[in-house]
Design a protein around this motif. Structure first.
Motif, PDB file in Angstrom:
ATOM      1  N   THR A 141      48.583  33.663  25.486  1.00 36.34           N
ATOM      2  CA  THR A 141      49.506  32.619  25.942  1.00 36.34           C
ATOM      3  C   THR A 141      50.941  33.113  26.057  1.00 36.34           C
ATOM      4  OG1 THR A 141      49.832  31.797  23.687  1.00 36.34           O
ATOM      5  CG2 THR A 141      48.090  30.737  25.013  1.00 36.34           C
ATOM      6  N   LEU A 142      51.256  34.271  25.472  1.00 34.74           N
ATOM      7  CA  LEU A 142      52.603  34.836  25.572  1.00 34.74           C
ATOM      8  C   LEU A 142      52.804  35.677  26.822  1.00 34.74           C
ATOM      9  CD1 LEU A 142      52.576  34.056  22.508  1.00 34.74           C
ATOM     10  CD2 LEU A 142      54.117  35.988  22.199  1.00 34.74           C
ATOM     11  N   ARG A 143      51.736  35.951  27.540  1.00 36.30           N
ATOM     12  CA  ARG A 143      51.844  36.830  28.706  1.00 36.30           C
ATOM     13  C   ARG A 143      52.918  36.370  29.697  1.00 36.30           C
ATOM     14  NH1 ARG A 143      46.969  39.311  32.488  1.00 36.30           N
ATOM     15  NH2 ARG A 143      48.359  40.551  33.799  1.00 36.30           N
ATOM     16  N   PRO A 144      52.959  35.082  30.107  1.00 36.38           N
ATOM     17  CA  PRO A 144      54.015  34.673  31.051  1.00 36.38           C
ATOM     18  C   PRO A 144      55.424  34.901  30.501  1.00 36.38           C
ATOM     19  CG  PRO A 144      52.292  33.015  30.960  1.00 36.38           C
ATOM     20  CD  PRO A 144      52.014  33.982  29.847  1.00 36.38           C
ATOM     21  N   GLU A 145      55.620  34.593  29.216  1.00 43.21           N
ATOM     22  CA  GLU A 145      56.929  34.779  28.570  1.00 43.21           C
ATOM     23  C   GLU A 145      57.342  36.253  28.592  1.00 43.21           C
ATOM     24  OE1 GLU A 145      60.304  34.372  25.967  1.00 43.21           O
ATOM     25  OE2 GLU A 145      59.187  32.809  26.984  1.00 43.21           O
ATOM     26  N   LEU A 146      56.412  37.120  28.223  1.00 46.09           N
ATOM     27  CA  LEU A 146      56.725  38.546  28.169  1.00 46.09           C
ATOM     28  C   LEU A 146      56.958  39.122  29.557  1.00 46.09           C
ATOM     29  CD1 LEU A 146      54.276  39.574  25.333  1.00 46.09           C
ATOM     30  CD2 LEU A 146      56.771  39.513  25.223  1.00 46.09           C
ATOM     31  N   GLU A 147      56.160  38.710  30.522  1.00 51.48           N
ATOM     32  CA  GLU A 147      56.360  39.216  31.881  1.00 51.48           C
ATOM     33  C   GLU A 147      57.685  38.717  32.463  1.00 51.48           C
ATOM     34  OE1 GLU A 147      52.629  38.201  33.795  1.00 51.48           O
ATOM     35  OE2 GLU A 147      51.810  40.187  33.321  1.00 51.48           O
ATOM     36  N   ARG A 148      58.090  37.481  32.145  1.00 48.58           N
ATOM     37  CA  ARG A 148      59.411  36.998  32.592  1.00 48.58           C
ATOM     38  C   ARG A 148      60.536  37.826  31.971  1.00 48.58           C
ATOM     39  NH1 ARG A 148      56.908  31.868  32.248  1.00 48.58           N
ATOM     40  NH2 ARG A 148      57.632  31.586  30.121  1.00 48.58           N
ATOM     41  N   ALA A 149      60.271  38.354  30.767  1.00 45.35           N
ATOM     42  CA  ALA A 149      61.267  39.184  30.081  1.00 45.35           C
ATOM     43  C   ALA A 149      61.208  40.633  30.550  1.00 45.35           C
ATOM     44  CB  ALA A 149      61.049  39.107  28.575  1.00 45.35           C
ATOM     45  N   GLY A 150      60.311  40.939  31.510  1.00 47.16           N
ATOM     46  CA  GLY A 150      60.243  42.276  32.074  1.00 47.16           C
ATOM     47  C   GLY A 150      59.190  43.182  31.471  1.00 47.16           C
ATOM     48  N   ALA A 151      58.367  42.667  30.547  1.00 40.66           N
ATOM     49  CA  ALA A 151      57.313  43.477  29.939  1.00 40.66           C
ATOM     50  C   ALA A 151      56.183  43.727  30.927  1.00 40.66           C
ATOM     51  CB  ALA A 151      56.763  42.779  28.701  1.00 40.66           C
ATOM     52  N   ILE A 152      55.430  44.773  30.674  1.00 38.25           N
ATOM     53  CA  ILE A 152      54.245  45.115  31.462  1.00 38.25           C
ATOM     54  C   ILE A 152      53.029  44.852  30.594  1.00 38.25           C
ATOM     55  CG2 ILE A 152      53.021  46.963  32.670  1.00 38.25           C
ATOM     56  CD1 ILE A 152      55.933  48.326  32.767  1.00 38.25           C
ATOM     57  N   TRP A 153      52.209  43.888  30.975  1.00 39.78           N
ATOM     58  CA  TRP A 153      51.017  43.535  30.201  1.00 39.78           C
ATOM     59  C   TRP A 153      49.988  44.641  30.392  1.00 39.78           C
ATOM     60  CZ3 TRP A 153      50.740  39.593  26.874  1.00 39.78           C
ATOM     61  CH2 TRP A 153      49.485  39.239  26.372  1.00 39.78           C
ATOM     62  N   ASP A 154      49.579  45.293  29.276  1.00 44.63           N
ATOM     63  CA  ASP A 154      48.710  46.456  29.396  1.00 44.63           C
ATOM     64  C   ASP A 154      47.708  46.507  28.246  1.00 44.63           C
ATOM     65  OD1 ASP A 154      47.767  48.918  30.326  1.00 44.63           O
ATOM     66  OD2 ASP A 154      49.182  50.008  29.070  1.00 44.63           O
ATOM     67  N   PRO A 155      46.416  46.609  28.535  1.00 42.04           N
ATOM     68  CA  PRO A 155      45.851  46.580  29.885  1.00 42.04           C
ATOM     69  C   PRO A 155      45.735  45.148  30.383  1.00 42.04           C
ATOM     70  CG  PRO A 155      44.087  46.873  28.309  1.00 42.04           C
ATOM     71  CD  PRO A 155      45.384  46.864  27.513  1.00 42.04           C
ATOM     72  N   PRO A 156      45.593  44.963  31.674  1.00 42.07           N
ATOM     73  CA  PRO A 156      45.527  43.605  32.228  1.00 42.07           C
ATOM     74  C   PRO A 156      44.392  42.758  31.651  1.00 42.07           C
ATOM     75  CG  PRO A 156      45.921  45.187  33.965  1.00 42.07           C
ATOM     76  CD  PRO A 156      45.643  45.975  32.721  1.00 42.07           C
ATOM     77  N   SER A 157      43.306  43.390  31.227  1.00 45.55           N
ATOM     78  CA  SER A 157      42.171  42.641  30.682  1.00 45.55           C
ATOM     79  C   SER A 157      42.024  42.883  29.185  1.00 45.55           C
ATOM     80  CB  SER A 157      40.894  43.042  31.410  1.00 45.55           C
ATOM     81  OG  SER A 157      40.671  44.437  31.243  1.00 45.55           O
ATOM     82  N   ALA A 158      43.112  42.865  28.438  1.00 44.24           N
ATOM     83  CA  ALA A 158      43.092  43.149  27.008  1.00 44.24           C
ATOM     84  C   ALA A 158      42.160  42.197  26.264  1.00 44.24           C
ATOM     85  CB  ALA A 158      44.500  43.042  26.445  1.00 44.24           C
ATOM     86  N   GLU A 159      41.396  42.758  25.342  1.00 41.80           N
ATOM     87  CA  GLU A 159      40.526  41.974  24.467  1.00 41.80           C
ATOM     88  C   GLU A 159      41.240  41.757  23.140  1.00 41.80           C
ATOM     89  OE1 GLU A 159      37.560  40.768  25.444  1.00 41.80           O
ATOM     90  OE2 GLU A 159      37.785  41.696  27.423  1.00 41.80           O
ATOM     91  N   PHE A 160      40.729  40.846  22.315  1.00 45.39           N
ATOM     92  CA  PHE A 160      41.372  40.551  21.040  1.00 45.39           C
ATOM     93  C   PHE A 160      41.382  41.722  20.065  1.00 45.39           C
ATOM     94  CE2 PHE A 160      40.714  35.811  21.723  1.00 45.39           C
ATOM     95  CZ  PHE A 160      42.061  35.589  21.944  1.00 45.39           C
ATOM     96  N   ASP A 161      40.543  42.722  20.286  1.00 44.29           N
ATOM     97  CA  ASP A 161      40.518  43.865  19.378  1.00 44.29           C
ATOM     98  C   ASP A 161      41.178  45.111  19.977  1.00 44.29           C
ATOM     99  OD1 ASP A 161      38.607  44.472  21.282  1.00 44.29           O
ATOM    100  OD2 ASP A 161      37.050  44.993  19.833  1.00 44.29           O
TER     101      ASP A 161
END
Length: 191
Positions: A141-161
């Motif tokens: 749920t933080l992905r939109p917040e972090l991407e707005r702050a300029g972060a790169i979500w990695d990997p795009p399909s990250a699992e909980f572990d």
């Protein structure tokens, strides 16, 4: 491995496994860990929350344990520490409003010191303005917040572990990643 001095930043309703397990892992290998919380003196505690993944649209939340505070927040000198651990849970929601907390986060980020964040902990990276251009993970749920702050979500399909390492930054989405998260943090601490 030489002993390091680690700061563990918590607040009420920090996620239990994301605070307790890293504390015990770091102590088990011989590191000194100071646990701190704004407005909570040495000898007091924060209450933890246990978050679980039980098939609902989001995690469930249960009352956890009392987690001891070992150092006064007001006396923290970031230069005295080799690494910073920021667990998730509910506490980052309000810790991000504390400017001294953000200054501590900025110190570790700008000095290139090992920085471990998980779950909702990356709220502090965003609020401190230190996540731009950095690869990271967090609770989804933080992905939109972090991407707005300029972060790169990695990997795009990250699992909980899963875990993401970008230089001094070690991030993970939730407590199921504790083994990988702490393994990578320890590897960076040992450099």
């Amino acid at each position: 491995m030489s002993s390091k001095h680690i700061l563990l930043l918590v607040g009420d309703f920090v996620e239990d496994y994301e605070a307790m397990v890293p504390l015990q892992i770091l102590q088990m290998v011989g590191h000194q860990v100071d646990t701190v919380c704004p407005d909570k003196p040495v000898g007091s505690h924060v209450v933890t929350a246990i978050h679980d993944f039980e098939g609902h649209q989001t995690y469930s939340e249960k009352w956890g344990h009392n987690f001891a505070i070992t150092t006064n927040f007001e006396r923290i000198v970031p230069d005295d520490y080799d690494g910073l651990v920021i667990p998730g849970g509910r506490s980052p929601e309000y810790l991000q409003l504390n400017e001294q907390v953000l200054e501590i986060v900025r110190h570790f980020a700008t000095k290139g010191k090992p920085l471990a964040v998980t779950c909702h902990g990356p709220y502090l990276l965003s609020a401190a303005g230190v996540v731009g251009g950095r690869r990271c993970q967090a609770y989804p749920t933080l992905r939109p917040e972090l991407e707005r702050a300029g972060a790169i979500w990695d990997p795009p399909s990250a699992e909980f572990d899963s875990v993401c390492v970008d230089g001094n930054l070690v991030s993970a989405p939730a407590w199921p990643a504790n083994p990988a998260w702490m393994r990578e943090f320890l590897r960076i601490l040992d450099k």
